[in-house]
Design a protein around this motif. Structure first.
Motif, PDB file in Angstrom:
ATOM      1  N   THR A   1       1.898   9.648  -5.506  1.00 35.74           N
ATOM      2  CA  THR A   1       2.531  10.908  -5.124  1.00 35.74           C
ATOM      3  C   THR A   1       3.605  11.285  -6.135  1.00 35.74           C
ATOM      4  OG1 THR A   1       2.101  10.498  -2.792  1.00 35.74           O
ATOM      5  CG2 THR A   1       3.841  12.071  -3.306  1.00 35.74           C
ATOM      6  N   ASP A   2       4.416  10.303  -6.526  1.00 39.34           N
ATOM      7  CA  ASP A   2       5.466  10.556  -7.512  1.00 39.34           C
ATOM      8  C   ASP A   2       4.870  11.013  -8.842  1.00 39.34           C
ATOM      9  OD1 ASP A   2       7.294   9.766  -5.615  1.00 39.34           O
ATOM     10  OD2 ASP A   2       7.676   7.797  -6.507  1.00 39.34           O
ATOM     11  N   LYS A   3       3.773  10.385  -9.245  1.00 43.12           N
ATOM     12  CA  LYS A   3       3.116  10.752 -10.507  1.00 43.12           C
ATOM     13  C   LYS A   3       2.636  12.197 -10.448  1.00 43.12           C
ATOM     14  CE  LYS A   3       0.217   7.737 -12.070  1.00 43.12           C
ATOM     15  NZ  LYS A   3      -1.009   6.930 -12.249  1.00 43.12           N
ATOM     16  N   ALA A   4       2.023  12.566  -9.336  1.00 42.80           N
ATOM     17  CA  ALA A   4       1.542  13.938  -9.190  1.00 42.80           C
ATOM     18  C   ALA A   4       2.706  14.921  -9.227  1.00 42.80           C
ATOM     19  CB  ALA A   4       0.757  14.080  -7.879  1.00 42.80           C
ATOM     20  N   GLU A   5       3.803  14.573  -8.563  1.00 41.59           N
ATOM     21  CA  GLU A   5       4.974  15.453  -8.562  1.00 41.59           C
ATOM     22  C   GLU A   5       5.556  15.596  -9.963  1.00 41.59           C
ATOM     23  OE1 GLU A   5       6.244  17.432  -6.237  1.00 41.59           O
ATOM     24  OE2 GLU A   5       4.560  16.826  -4.973  1.00 41.59           O
ATOM     25  N   ARG A   6       5.593  14.494 -10.720  1.00 45.32           N
ATOM     26  CA  ARG A   6       6.101  14.566 -12.100  1.00 45.32           C
ATOM     27  C   ARG A   6       5.217  15.453 -12.963  1.00 45.32           C
ATOM     28  NH1 ARG A   6       6.621   8.983 -11.416  1.00 45.32           N
ATOM     29  NH2 ARG A   6       4.988   8.598 -12.918  1.00 45.32           N
ATOM     30  N   LEU A   7       3.901  15.321 -12.803  1.00 45.21           N
ATOM     31  CA  LEU A   7       2.984  16.153 -13.584  1.00 45.21           C
ATOM     32  C   LEU A   7       3.125  17.630 -13.220  1.00 45.21           C
ATOM     33  CD1 LEU A   7      -0.190  13.892 -13.576  1.00 45.21           C
ATOM     34  CD2 LEU A   7       1.281  14.424 -15.533  1.00 45.21           C
ATOM     35  N   LEU A   8       3.278  17.915 -11.943  1.00 44.00           N
ATOM     36  CA  LEU A   8       3.485  19.300 -11.529  1.00 44.00           C
ATOM     37  C   LEU A   8       4.797  19.851 -12.088  1.00 44.00           C
ATOM     38  CD1 LEU A   8       2.227  19.145  -7.843  1.00 44.00           C
ATOM     39  CD2 LEU A   8       1.205  20.431  -9.729  1.00 44.00           C
ATOM     40  N   ALA A   9       5.837  19.020 -12.094  1.00 44.62           N
ATOM     41  CA  ALA A   9       7.129  19.444 -12.643  1.00 44.62           C
ATOM     42  C   ALA A   9       7.010  19.731 -14.136  1.00 44.62           C
ATOM     43  CB  ALA A   9       8.187  18.377 -12.387  1.00 44.62           C
ATOM     44  N   ILE A  10       6.246  18.905 -14.850  1.00 43.26           N
ATOM     45  CA  ILE A  10       6.026  19.141 -16.283  1.00 43.26           C
ATOM     46  C   ILE A  10       5.302  20.472 -16.472  1.00 43.26           C
ATOM     47  CG2 ILE A  10       4.713  18.369 -18.306  1.00 43.26           C
ATOM     48  CD1 ILE A  10       5.328  15.468 -17.341  1.00 43.26           C
ATOM     49  N   GLY A  11       4.290  20.716 -15.650  1.00 40.84           N
ATOM     50  CA  GLY A  11       3.552  21.974 -15.741  1.00 40.84           C
ATOM     51  C   GLY A  11       4.446  23.178 -15.468  1.00 40.84           C
ATOM     52  N   ARG A  12       5.300  23.081 -14.446  1.00 40.31           N
ATOM     53  CA  ARG A  12       6.214  24.187 -14.147  1.00 40.31           C
ATOM     54  C   ARG A  12       7.195  24.399 -15.291  1.00 40.31           C
ATOM     55  NH1 ARG A  12       5.740  21.916  -8.905  1.00 40.31           N
ATOM     56  NH2 ARG A  12       7.529  20.566  -9.280  1.00 40.31           N
ATOM     57  N   ASP A  13       7.691  23.311 -15.857  1.00 41.29           N
ATOM     58  CA  ASP A  13       8.635  23.409 -16.966  1.00 41.29           C
ATOM     59  C   ASP A  13       7.965  24.052 -18.183  1.00 41.29           C
ATOM     60  OD1 ASP A  13      11.167  22.863 -18.324  1.00 41.29           O
ATOM     61  OD2 ASP A  13      10.025  21.343 -19.436  1.00 41.29           O
ATOM     62  N   MET A  14       6.749  23.635 -18.489  1.00 41.43           N
ATOM     63  CA  MET A  14       6.045  24.212 -19.637  1.00 41.43           C
ATOM     64  C   MET A  14       5.751  25.694 -19.411  1.00 41.43           C
ATOM     65  SD  MET A  14       6.045  22.018 -21.916  1.00 41.43           S
ATOM     66  CE  MET A  14       5.092  22.978 -23.063  1.00 41.43           C
ATOM     67  N   ALA A  15       5.363  26.055 -18.187  1.00 40.61           N
ATOM     68  CA  ALA A  15       5.103  27.463 -17.888  1.00 40.61           C
ATOM     69  C   ALA A  15       6.374  28.283 -18.086  1.00 40.61           C
ATOM     70  CB  ALA A  15       4.589  27.604 -16.451  1.00 40.61           C
ATOM     71  N   ARG A  16       7.508  27.738 -17.657  1.00 44.97           N
ATOM     72  CA  ARG A  16       8.779  28.437 -17.827  1.00 44.97           C
ATOM     73  C   ARG A  16       9.120  28.582 -19.303  1.00 44.97           C
ATOM     74  NH1 ARG A  16      13.491  26.659 -19.004  1.00 44.97           N
ATOM     75  NH2 ARG A  16      12.985  24.489 -18.586  1.00 44.97           N
TER      76      ARG A  16
ATOM     77  N   LEU B   1       0.826  -1.193   0.000  1.00 45.42           N
ATOM     78  CA  LEU B   1       0.000   0.000   0.000  1.00 45.42           C
ATOM     79  C   LEU B   1       0.870   1.257   0.000  1.00 45.42           C
ATOM     80  CD1 LEU B   1      -2.823   1.203   0.114  1.00 45.42           C
ATOM     81  CD2 LEU B   1      -2.759   0.955   2.596  1.00 45.42           C
ATOM     82  N   ARG B   2       1.932   1.247   0.791  1.00 44.92           N
ATOM     83  CA  ARG B   2       2.842   2.395   0.838  1.00 44.92           C
ATOM     84  C   ARG B   2       3.490   2.629  -0.523  1.00 44.92           C
ATOM     85  NH1 ARG B   2       6.452   0.921   4.806  1.00 44.92           N
ATOM     86  NH2 ARG B   2       4.870   1.436   6.324  1.00 44.92           N
ATOM     87  N   ARG B   3       3.903   1.547  -1.198  1.00 47.66           N
ATOM     88  CA  ARG B   3       4.507   1.689  -2.536  1.00 47.66           C
ATOM     89  C   ARG B   3       3.510   2.254  -3.540  1.00 47.66           C
ATOM     90  NH1 ARG B   3       6.462  -3.468  -1.395  1.00 47.66           N
ATOM     91  NH2 ARG B   3       5.030  -4.374  -2.892  1.00 47.66           N
ATOM     92  N   LEU B   4       2.270   1.782  -3.502  1.00 47.41           N
ATOM     93  CA  LEU B   4       1.250   2.279  -4.429  1.00 47.41           C
ATOM     94  C   LEU B   4       0.918   3.735  -4.158  1.00 47.41           C
ATOM     95  CD1 LEU B   4      -1.101  -0.832  -4.536  1.00 47.41           C
ATOM     96  CD2 LEU B   4       0.389  -0.007  -6.366  1.00 47.41           C
ATOM     97  N   GLU B   5       0.808   4.098  -2.893  1.00 47.71           N
ATOM     98  CA  GLU B   5       0.543   5.497  -2.558  1.00 47.71           C
ATOM     99  C   GLU B   5       1.706   6.388  -2.979  1.00 47.71           C
ATOM    100  OE1 GLU B   5      -0.266   5.046   1.603  1.00 47.71           O
ATOM    101  OE2 GLU B   5      -2.434   4.913   1.276  1.00 47.71           O
ATOM    102  N   GLN B   6       2.933   5.890  -2.807  1.00 48.27           N
ATOM    103  CA  GLN B   6       4.107   6.662  -3.195  1.00 48.27           C
ATOM    104  C   GLN B   6       4.140   6.846  -4.706  1.00 48.27           C
ATOM    105  OE1 GLN B   6       6.316   8.230  -1.107  1.00 48.27           O
ATOM    106  NE2 GLN B   6       6.911   9.213  -3.012  1.00 48.27           N
ATOM    107  N   ARG B   7       3.736   5.816  -5.441  1.00 49.31           N
ATOM    108  CA  ARG B   7       3.695   5.915  -6.899  1.00 49.31           C
ATOM    109  C   ARG B   7       2.750   7.032  -7.328  1.00 49.31           C
ATOM    110  NH1 ARG B   7       1.563   0.921 -10.317  1.00 49.31           N
ATOM    111  NH2 ARG B   7       2.670  -0.124  -8.653  1.00 49.31           N
TER     112      ARG B   7
END
Length: 84
Positions: free
Chosen positions: A45-60, A37-43
């Motif tokens: 969280t990681d996915k959300a962080e990657r998507l946010l990073a993509i959004g920040r990169d595109m905005a830049r 369960l911890r691994r799935l929840e972390q996945r």
């Protein structure tokens, strides 16, 4: 509360893990489920962080001009109405 799983493979895996850990069968199952369960929840969280990073990169990359611009104006030529 009771959990009754009638599956030979599940029992074999749980008992093998129990032998390796030295834990009770109940503790073995609890730890295994908690870790998965911890691994799935972390996945997630990681996915959300990657998507946010993509959004920040595109905005830049797009710069200030695109932060509140009309998307139709970016995609379609005003004179012809066709895609740019």
């Amino acid at each position: 509360m009771s959990l009754n799983i009638k599956n030979a493979e599940a029992e074999e895996l749980a008992r093998k893990l129990q032998r390796l850990t030295g834990e009770s069968l109940t503790q073995t199952v609890i730890v295994a489920m908690t870790e998965r369960l911890r691994r799935l929840e972390q996945r997630e969280t990681d996915k959300a962080e990657r998507l946010l990073a993509i959004g920040r990169d595109m905005a830049r990359r797009m710069g200030e001009g695109y932060t509140s611009q009309d998307f139709d104006a970016m995609l379609y030529d005003e004179a012809t109405g066709l895609p740019k």
